[in-house]
Design an enzyme around this catalytic site. Structure first.
Site, PDB file in Angstrom:
ATOM      1  N   TYR A 101       0.839  -1.193   0.000  1.00 27.93           N
ATOM      2  CA  TYR A 101       0.000   0.000   0.000  1.00 27.93           C
ATOM      3  C   TYR A 101       0.883   1.255   0.000  1.00 27.93           C
ATOM      4  CZ  TYR A 101      -3.545   3.278   1.649  1.00 27.93           C
ATOM      5  OH  TYR A 101      -4.391   4.340   1.784  1.00 27.93           O
ATOM      6  N   ASP A 173      -0.487  -7.490   6.087  1.00 28.38           N
ATOM      7  CA  ASP A 173      -1.616  -6.616   5.761  1.00 28.38           C
ATOM      8  C   ASP A 173      -2.580  -7.469   4.945  1.00 28.38           C
ATOM      9  OD1 ASP A 173      -3.409  -4.872   4.552  1.00 28.38           O
ATOM     10  OD2 ASP A 173      -1.934  -3.274   4.281  1.00 28.38           O
ATOM     11  N   LYS A 198     -12.070  -1.042   4.163  1.00 33.32           N
ATOM     12  CA  LYS A 198     -12.275  -1.764   2.906  1.00 33.32           C
ATOM     13  C   LYS A 198     -13.338  -2.859   3.072  1.00 33.32           C
ATOM     14  CE  LYS A 198      -9.090   1.130   1.980  1.00 33.32           C
ATOM     15  NZ  LYS A 198      -7.668   0.839   2.002  1.00 33.32           N
TER      16      LYS A 198
HETATM   17  C1  LIG Z   1      -6.476   1.417   2.549  1.00 30.67           C
HETATM   18  C2  LIG Z   1      -5.358   0.533   2.881  1.00 30.67           C
HETATM   19  C3  LIG Z   1      -4.507   0.790   3.971  1.00 30.67           C
HETATM   20  C4  LIG Z   1      -4.665   2.015   4.842  1.00 30.67           C
HETATM   21  O1  LIG Z   1      -5.855   2.007   5.537  1.00 30.67           O
HETATM   22  P1  LIG Z   1      -6.664   3.367   5.926  1.00 30.67           P
HETATM   23  O2  LIG Z   1      -7.887   2.835   6.557  1.00 30.67           O
HETATM   24  O3  LIG Z   1      -6.902   4.126   4.658  1.00 30.67           O
HETATM   25  O4  LIG Z   1      -5.801   4.132   6.853  1.00 30.67           O
HETATM   26  C5  LIG Z   1      -3.502  -0.117   4.236  1.00 30.67           C
HETATM   27  N1  LIG Z   1      -3.306  -1.195   3.455  1.00 30.67           N
HETATM   28  C6  LIG Z   1      -4.092  -1.487   2.402  1.00 30.67           C
HETATM   29  C7  LIG Z   1      -3.828  -2.695   1.584  1.00 30.67           C
HETATM   30  C8  LIG Z   1      -5.132  -0.626   2.067  1.00 30.67           C
HETATM   31  O5  LIG Z   1      -5.890  -0.888   1.001  1.00 30.67           O
END
Ligand SMILES: *Cc1c(COP(=O)(O)O)cnc(C)c1O
Length: 386
Positions: A101, A173, A198
């Protein structure tokens, strides 16, 4: 509820009916502070930064779905990621996958480095390259699978072994796969991180983040950092995330099915150079993905159009159903150009070196009918070519 199926736990784990009223849905506890039985005697909850019943309900559901023992909910995914980095200090090194990310790249290189913590990237789908990138002071390996935006697939179990042999922790992640398709703790990871913004929220209406672990001592350290720094999730947001989780299995499976069909359609399109989707047999990580992802290959895909920056820009600006926006994981389909949008925080050279070309387009597939989404891509590719 450990023995029950994922879908059942998504609805019931941590979400018991309210003992006071019988309400089927637990109430949203908005209180910032809680009355105590005596001076110096503490009840279960005392102050909402330190603990809140609505947040705890979400954390309990998440821990169950990710095969963890405990979870922590944050104000955003970045706050959750930052909490992990605060376990380390001056002289430590964090090794991260190259396909991550954009905001994580920025956090590691522009904020975390200020504390004297070194960070470097290596392609995590290439285990030999990853092994070679470890340093004597590497304390954390940070990966994503599928990666973002190239949908690279990383062998989580192999990474856990690699990290543990070298005395480092593995954090994954898991935002793109979601716990529906992949549960990294079952594969040996120490920490799972989510942007709850998400698939967990799932409806483009909440920001949130989470960490899930199995080890109590690690939980205690992370909890200490979270409570001391304060980036907790609020109760209204926790309610929205709990509500989102109830349908996550149905959403992610269906969105993945649609993404798979769209990937096949794009792979056969004359204006498309290449499609990056782990479900396609020609994807270099397909075999690992088959092992590591259950019930689908995810609802994210990327593709390169023939031509350059301008051609990709025309396509993302020409769709009518896919909305031009960063973010992902919701019921609405989105389209974007990583070079100018989600990954614009990369240094340009680093971005190109990591394979994020100017012609790349990233798509988050929602819950609309596959026919309508396919027609929209067809018409946008036609505009770009004409
Ligand atoms: C959106 C996202 C983040 C960050 O999350 P936020 O809620 O925007 O702070 C981290 N990793 C991935 C893969 C993401 O899609």
């Amino acid at each position: 509820m450990a023995a029950m199926q994922f879908r059942t736990r998504a609805i019931h784990a941590g979400q018991e009916s309210d003992a006071a009223t019988g309400a089927i849905v637990p109430p949203i506890h908005v209180a910032s502070t809680f009355a105590q039985p005596g001076a110096g005697e503490w009840a279960r909850y005392d102050y909402s930064r330190s603990g809140n019943p609505t947040r705890k309900a979400l954390e309990t559901t998440l821990a169950s779905l990710e095969a963890g023992t405990a979870a922590l909910a944050f104000a955003s995914g970045m706050a959750a990621t930052h909490c992990v980095t605060m376990l380390f200090g001056h002289g430590d090194h964090i090794l991260a996958g190259a396909d991550i990310y954009g905001g994580t790249y920025r956090l590691l290189h522009k904020i975390v480095n200020r504390s004297g913590i070194e960070a470097s990237l290596a392609p995590s789908s290439d285990l030999a390259a990853l092994a070679a990138a470890f340093q004597p002071n590497t304390r954390l390996l940070w990966i994503e699978s599928p990666g973002n935006p190239l949908m690279s697939v990383t062998d989580i179990a192999a990474c856990a072994e690699l990290a543990h042999q070298r005395g480092a922790l593995l954090a994954v992640d898991n935002t793109l796969a979601s716990p529906v398709l992949t549960r990294p703790l079952e594969l040996g990871a120490d920490i799972v991180m989510h942007s709850a913004t998400k698939y967990i929220g799932g409806h483009s209406d909440v920001l949130g983040g989470a960490l899930v672990v199995q080890d109590q001592a690690l939980y205690d350290k992370l909890y200490f950092v979270q409570n001391a720094t304060g980036a907790v999730m609020g109760p209204f947001d926790a309610f929205l995330c709990s509500r989102g989780l109830k349908t996550i299995a149905l959403r992610v499976r269906e969105q993945s099915r649609t993404a798979h069909e769209l990937a096949q359609f794009l792979a056969g399109h004359q204006r498309v150079q290449r499609v990056l989707y782990p479900g396609l047999p020609e994807h270099p990580g397909h075999e690992i993905a088959q092992r590591q992802m259950q019930g689908g290959f995810g609802a994210m895909l990327s593709f390169e159009v023939k031509g350059d920056y301008a051609a990709a820009k025309r396509v993302v600006e020409s769709t009518k159903l896919f909305q031009l926006a960063v973010s992902l994981g919701a019921v609405e389909s989105l389209i974007e150009q990583p070079a100018s949008m989600s990954h614009a925080s990369y240094d340009r050279q680093d971005r190109l070196a990591n394979g994020i070309s100017d012609g790349l387009i990233r798509v988050s597939v929602g819950l609309e009918a596959v026919e309508d989404l396919r027609d929209d891509l067809e018409q946008a590719l036609g505009v770009a070519g004409g």
